[in-house]
Design a protein around this motif. Structure first.
Motif, PDB file in Angstrom:
ATOM      1  N   GLU A 248     -45.543 -22.228  13.867  1.00 54.55           N
ATOM      2  CA  GLU A 248     -46.140 -20.859  13.464  1.00 54.55           C
ATOM      3  C   GLU A 248     -47.596 -20.665  14.283  1.00 54.55           C
ATOM      4  OE1 GLU A 248     -47.946 -18.220   9.925  1.00 54.55           O
ATOM      5  OE2 GLU A 248     -45.840 -18.588   9.813  1.00 54.55           O
ATOM      6  N   LEU A 249     -47.518 -19.931  15.311  1.00 53.94           N
ATOM      7  CA  LEU A 249     -48.948 -19.651  16.059  1.00 53.94           C
ATOM      8  C   LEU A 249     -49.358 -18.307  16.233  1.00 53.94           C
ATOM      9  CD1 LEU A 249     -51.268 -20.851  17.801  1.00 53.94           C
ATOM     10  CD2 LEU A 249     -49.381 -20.626  19.795  1.00 53.94           C
ATOM     11  N   LYS A 250     -50.498 -18.057  15.476  1.00 53.66           N
ATOM     12  CA  LYS A 250     -50.854 -16.505  15.627  1.00 53.66           C
ATOM     13  C   LYS A 250     -52.075 -16.495  16.583  1.00 53.66           C
ATOM     14  CE  LYS A 250     -49.344 -15.540  10.867  1.00 53.66           C
ATOM     15  NZ  LYS A 250     -49.655 -15.267   9.733  1.00 53.66           N
ATOM     16  N   MET A 251     -52.095 -15.586  17.628  1.00 54.73           N
ATOM     17  CA  MET A 251     -53.331 -15.459  18.355  1.00 54.73           C
ATOM     18  C   MET A 251     -53.436 -13.943  18.595  1.00 54.73           C
ATOM     19  SD  MET A 251     -52.471 -18.316  21.266  1.00 54.73           S
ATOM     20  CE  MET A 251     -51.264 -17.528  21.993  1.00 54.73           C
ATOM     21  N   SER A 252     -53.038 -13.170  18.035  1.00 53.55           N
ATOM     22  CA  SER A 252     -53.262 -11.574  17.874  1.00 53.55           C
ATOM     23  C   SER A 252     -54.888 -11.342  17.935  1.00 53.55           C
ATOM     24  CB  SER A 252     -52.474 -11.127  16.898  1.00 53.55           C
ATOM     25  OG  SER A 252     -53.090 -11.322  15.608  1.00 53.55           O
ATOM     26  N   ASN A 253     -55.075 -10.071  18.413  1.00 50.64           N
ATOM     27  CA  ASN A 253     -56.515  -9.461  18.041  1.00 50.64           C
ATOM     28  C   ASN A 253     -57.394 -10.381  18.811  1.00 50.64           C
ATOM     29  OD1 ASN A 253     -54.866  -8.443  15.499  1.00 50.64           O
ATOM     30  ND2 ASN A 253     -56.251  -6.539  16.039  1.00 50.64           N
TER      31      ASN A 253
ATOM     32  N   LEU B   5     -41.537 -24.625  18.106  1.00 50.53           N
ATOM     33  CA  LEU B   5     -42.182 -23.095  17.512  1.00 50.53           C
ATOM     34  C   LEU B   5     -41.410 -22.233  17.211  1.00 50.53           C
ATOM     35  CD1 LEU B   5     -45.224 -22.311  17.535  1.00 50.53           C
ATOM     36  CD2 LEU B   5     -44.903 -21.010  19.642  1.00 50.53           C
ATOM     37  N   GLU B   6     -41.436 -21.419  16.063  1.00 44.96           N
ATOM     38  CA  GLU B   6     -40.522 -20.463  15.426  1.00 44.96           C
ATOM     39  C   GLU B   6     -41.241 -18.929  15.760  1.00 44.96           C
ATOM     40  OE1 GLU B   6     -39.407 -22.078  11.799  1.00 44.96           O
ATOM     41  OE2 GLU B   6     -38.477 -23.614  12.404  1.00 44.96           O
ATOM     42  N   ASP B   7     -42.401 -18.991  15.334  1.00 44.77           N
ATOM     43  CA  ASP B   7     -43.188 -17.555  15.274  1.00 44.77           C
ATOM     44  C   ASP B   7     -44.224 -17.725  16.156  1.00 44.77           C
ATOM     45  OD1 ASP B   7     -41.002 -17.022  13.321  1.00 44.77           O
ATOM     46  OD2 ASP B   7     -42.710 -17.111  11.645  1.00 44.77           O
ATOM     47  N   LEU B   8     -44.402 -16.640  17.241  1.00 45.97           N
ATOM     48  CA  LEU B   8     -45.389 -16.794  18.208  1.00 45.97           C
ATOM     49  C   LEU B   8     -46.005 -15.146  18.251  1.00 45.97           C
ATOM     50  CD1 LEU B   8     -47.308 -17.795  20.089  1.00 45.97           C
ATOM     51  CD2 LEU B   8     -45.239 -17.642  22.001  1.00 45.97           C
ATOM     52  N   VAL B   9     -47.187 -15.013  17.766  1.00 47.07           N
ATOM     53  CA  VAL B   9     -47.801 -13.746  17.957  1.00 47.07           C
ATOM     54  C   VAL B   9     -49.014 -13.683  18.611  1.00 47.07           C
ATOM     55  CG1 VAL B   9     -48.956 -11.901  16.206  1.00 47.07           C
ATOM     56  CG2 VAL B   9     -47.139 -13.651  15.218  1.00 47.07           C
ATOM     57  N   ILE B  10     -48.748 -12.813  19.557  1.00 45.47           N
ATOM     58  CA  ILE B  10     -49.549 -12.705  20.879  1.00 45.47           C
ATOM     59  C   ILE B  10     -50.202 -11.163  21.071  1.00 45.47           C
ATOM     60  CG2 ILE B  10     -50.620 -13.408  23.012  1.00 45.47           C
ATOM     61  CD1 ILE B  10     -47.926 -14.982  23.219  1.00 45.47           C
ATOM     62  N   SER B  11     -50.040 -10.288  20.017  1.00 45.17           N
ATOM     63  CA  SER B  11     -50.179  -8.861  19.876  1.00 45.17           C
ATOM     64  C   SER B  11     -51.646  -8.497  19.802  1.00 45.17           C
ATOM     65  CB  SER B  11     -49.351  -8.355  18.548  1.00 45.17           C
ATOM     66  OG  SER B  11     -49.791  -8.868  17.453  1.00 45.17           O
TER      67      SER B  11
ATOM     68  N   LYS C 142     -36.452 -22.915  19.972  1.00 40.84           N
ATOM     69  CA  LYS C 142     -36.407 -22.659  18.591  1.00 40.84           C
ATOM     70  C   LYS C 142     -37.220 -21.357  18.262  1.00 40.84           C
ATOM     71  CE  LYS C 142     -35.374 -27.237  17.197  1.00 40.84           C
ATOM     72  NZ  LYS C 142     -35.766 -28.434  16.161  1.00 40.84           N
ATOM     73  N   LEU C 143     -37.522 -20.671  19.066  1.00 40.20           N
ATOM     74  CA  LEU C 143     -38.512 -19.442  18.919  1.00 40.20           C
ATOM     75  C   LEU C 143     -37.526 -18.171  18.215  1.00 40.20           C
ATOM     76  CD1 LEU C 143     -41.553 -18.855  18.874  1.00 40.20           C
ATOM     77  CD2 LEU C 143     -40.956 -17.413  20.875  1.00 40.20           C
ATOM     78  N   GLU C 144     -38.155 -17.739  17.005  1.00 42.05           N
ATOM     79  CA  GLU C 144     -37.356 -16.769  16.285  1.00 42.05           C
ATOM     80  C   GLU C 144     -37.793 -15.456  16.467  1.00 42.05           C
ATOM     81  OE1 GLU C 144     -36.553 -17.801  12.415  1.00 42.05           O
ATOM     82  OE2 GLU C 144     -35.082 -19.830  13.213  1.00 42.05           O
ATOM     83  N   MET C 145     -39.366 -15.569  16.601  1.00 39.04           N
ATOM     84  CA  MET C 145     -40.065 -14.029  16.597  1.00 39.04           C
ATOM     85  C   MET C 145     -41.193 -14.185  17.630  1.00 39.04           C
ATOM     86  SD  MET C 145     -42.087 -12.165  13.456  1.00 39.04           S
ATOM     87  CE  MET C 145     -43.537 -13.562  13.498  1.00 39.04           C
ATOM     88  N   LEU C 146     -41.223 -13.073  18.402  1.00 36.40           N
ATOM     89  CA  LEU C 146     -41.995 -13.269  19.590  1.00 36.40           C
ATOM     90  C   LEU C 146     -42.777 -11.818  19.383  1.00 36.40           C
ATOM     91  CD1 LEU C 146     -43.592 -14.245  22.049  1.00 36.40           C
ATOM     92  CD2 LEU C 146     -41.612 -13.539  23.330  1.00 36.40           C
ATOM     93  N   LEU C 147     -43.905 -11.822  19.201  1.00 35.16           N
ATOM     94  CA  LEU C 147     -44.731 -10.465  19.114  1.00 35.16           C
ATOM     95  C   LEU C 147     -45.752 -10.434  20.201  1.00 35.16           C
ATOM     96  CD1 LEU C 147     -45.510 -10.120  15.166  1.00 35.16           C
ATOM     97  CD2 LEU C 147     -43.392  -9.574  16.561  1.00 35.16           C
TER      98      LEU C 147
ATOM     99  N   ARG D  33     -34.650 -13.747  17.560  1.00 36.47           N
ATOM    100  CA  ARG D  33     -34.265 -12.659  16.486  1.00 36.47           C
ATOM    101  C   ARG D  33     -34.904 -11.451  16.683  1.00 36.47           C
ATOM    102  NH1 ARG D  33     -29.984 -14.158  13.382  1.00 36.47           N
ATOM    103  NH2 ARG D  33     -29.644 -16.535  13.075  1.00 36.47           N
ATOM    104  N   ALA D  34     -36.115 -11.493  16.820  1.00 32.70           N
ATOM    105  CA  ALA D  34     -37.154 -10.317  16.907  1.00 32.70           C
ATOM    106  C   ALA D  34     -38.050 -10.373  18.110  1.00 32.70           C
ATOM    107  CB  ALA D  34     -37.958 -10.275  15.614  1.00 32.70           C
ATOM    108  N   LEU D  35     -38.017  -9.331  18.901  1.00 27.85           N
ATOM    109  CA  LEU D  35     -39.060  -9.173  19.955  1.00 27.85           C
ATOM    110  C   LEU D  35     -39.536  -7.942  19.952  1.00 27.85           C
ATOM    111  CD1 LEU D  35     -40.017 -10.100  22.740  1.00 27.85           C
ATOM    112  CD2 LEU D  35     -37.894  -9.224  23.670  1.00 27.85           C
TER     113      LEU D  35
END
Length: 428
Positions: free
Chosen positions: A304-309, A326-332, A349-354, A375-377
């Protein structure tokens, strides 16, 4: 807990187990291994220092609770007369206004001390000097603004310290010296300005360290020296603007690291060079304008990697080359303008890309081809004008697709080709 006798000490005509001596001092008795007293100092009157406690359990130690009480100090008789018996003391939210240097002098059997949510202002040197059996200490939610350097001296069996939600500005250099059994240290929601070099060096089996919601500005190579077994490090909601390249060099076992809501503008390529077990990393809500292409080179266990804001404008094509788990990646909520066609090539293996709220104007077909588990884009609030046919061709398990608030005027028949399991499409 088994059977217990409860002493209800309130202003009532009949009060069980309250005995008034010939001198007028209230005296409380309990013959069980679990004793719950309700003591209202204001209603009882007199000097709380004169209250007497007689714990007469036939065998074993005693847990003492003061639930729903109102008492300004720990009654001295509790340990003076029963120090060999009391192994647990719970005085949670009972308006204790101070503890003194000698409060726990005779608490030789004490293992668990829970003094949270009171009004205690200070902890003193060597106040637990004879309470060497202590395992857990909780002074969270008080008004502590001073902790003397040798407060915890000699507590070699101590495993948990909770000092969260106080007003502590300074941690003395030797505050945790010798606490070789400590596994959990909670210092969040204070006013800590800095970490003295080597302050944690004796905490060789510490598992979790919470330093979030403080005033930290800088982390150095010796900030976390000695924490060779640390699993969880929380540093979010501080004022951190500088992290020296080898700050985390001793944290080879680290799995969870939160650095969100700070003031970071840059990170050295070697910042996470030993974090091969890191599973979750939060870098959101900072001021990062770019990331070195090798920043995540060694974080091969990352899920899980969060880089938002942040203020990211460009992501190097090799940035995620070694993060195959990586399963969750947040670049919003950044300023990304384009996505390199090879950026996600190893993220099977990424399941969520924001990616919402960026400045992405165009995405080449093939960019998402490797994302077979996605699963979610989320591509909301970008500058997309068209969705080219084949863009989602490999996304066969994609369930949710967000395309709102773009500049898309038309969606062709083959725009969603390949997304055969899509159940939710947001487009307007």
């Amino acid at each position: 807990m088994g059977s217990f006798r409860r002493s209800v000490l309130e202003a009532l005509p009949l009060v069980l187990l309250l005995i008034v001596s010939v001198r007028g001092e209230p005296s409380f008795k309990c013959a069980e291994n679990y004793c719950e007293f309700v003591v209202n100092e204001q209603l009882l009157g007199g000097d709380v220092q004169a209250y007497k406690f007689n714990l007469s359990a036939e065998y074993g130690t005693v847990e003492v609770q003061f639930e729903k009480s109102l008492v300004s100090i720990v009654p001295p008789s509790l340990f003076d007369d029963n120090g060999q018996k009391v192994d647990t003391l719970v005085m949670r939210e009972v308006d204790v206004q101070r503890v003194d240097a000698d409060t726990f002098t005779k608490a030789v059997a004490l293992k668990s001390l829970q003094m949270h949510r009171n009004r205690i202002p200070k902890l003193f040197n060597r106040m637990f000097r004879n309470a060497t059996n202590l395992r857990r200490i909780n002074f969270g939610g008080n008004r502590i603004d001073a902790v003397e350097e040798y407060t915890f001296e000699g507590l070699v069996n101590l495993s948990v310290i909770r000092l969260s939600r106080n007003k502590i500005p300074v941690l003395p250099r030797k505050l945790f010296a010798g606490l070789s059994s400590l596994t959990s240290l909670l210092l969040d929601h204070n006013r800590i300005l800095e970490l003295p070099e080597g302050i944690f060096e004796d905490l060789t089996i510490l598992d979790e360290l919470y330093l979030s919601f403080n005033f930290l500005e800088r982390l150095t190579r010796n900030s976390f020296k000695g924490l060779v077994e640390l699993d969880n490090l929380a540093l979010h909601n501080n004022r951190i603007s500088t992290i020296e390249p080898d700050t985390f060099a001793s944290l080879a076992t680290l799995q969870y690291l939160t650095l969100g809501s700070n003031r970071l503008t840059s990170l050295a390529p070697e910042t996470f060079i030993v974090q091969t077990k890191l599973a979750k990393l939060d870098l959101s809500v900072n001021q990062l304008a770019e990331l070195p292409k090798d920043l995540f080179r060694y974080t091969t266990a990352l899920k899980e990697l969060k880089m938002s804001n942040n203020s990211l404008k460009e992501l190097h094509s090799d940035l995620f080359a070694n993060t195959a788990k990586l399963e969750d990646l947040v670049i919003s909520h950044n300023e990304v303008e384009s996505l390199d066609a090879a950026l996600f090539r190893n993220l099977r293996k990424l399941e969520m890309l924001l990616l919402e709220n960026n400045n992405i104007g165009h995405i080449f077909p093939g960019t998402f081809d490797a994302l077979q588990s996605l699963r979610a884009l989320d591509l909301n609030q970008n500058g997309l004008m068209t969705i080219e046919g084949g863009l989602f061709r490999a996304l066969r398990v994609l369930d949710k697709l967000y395309l709102q608030n773009n500049l898309i005027s038309m969606v062709s028949g083959d725009s969603l080709e390949g997304a055969v399991q899509l159940t939710e499409l947001y487009l307007k």
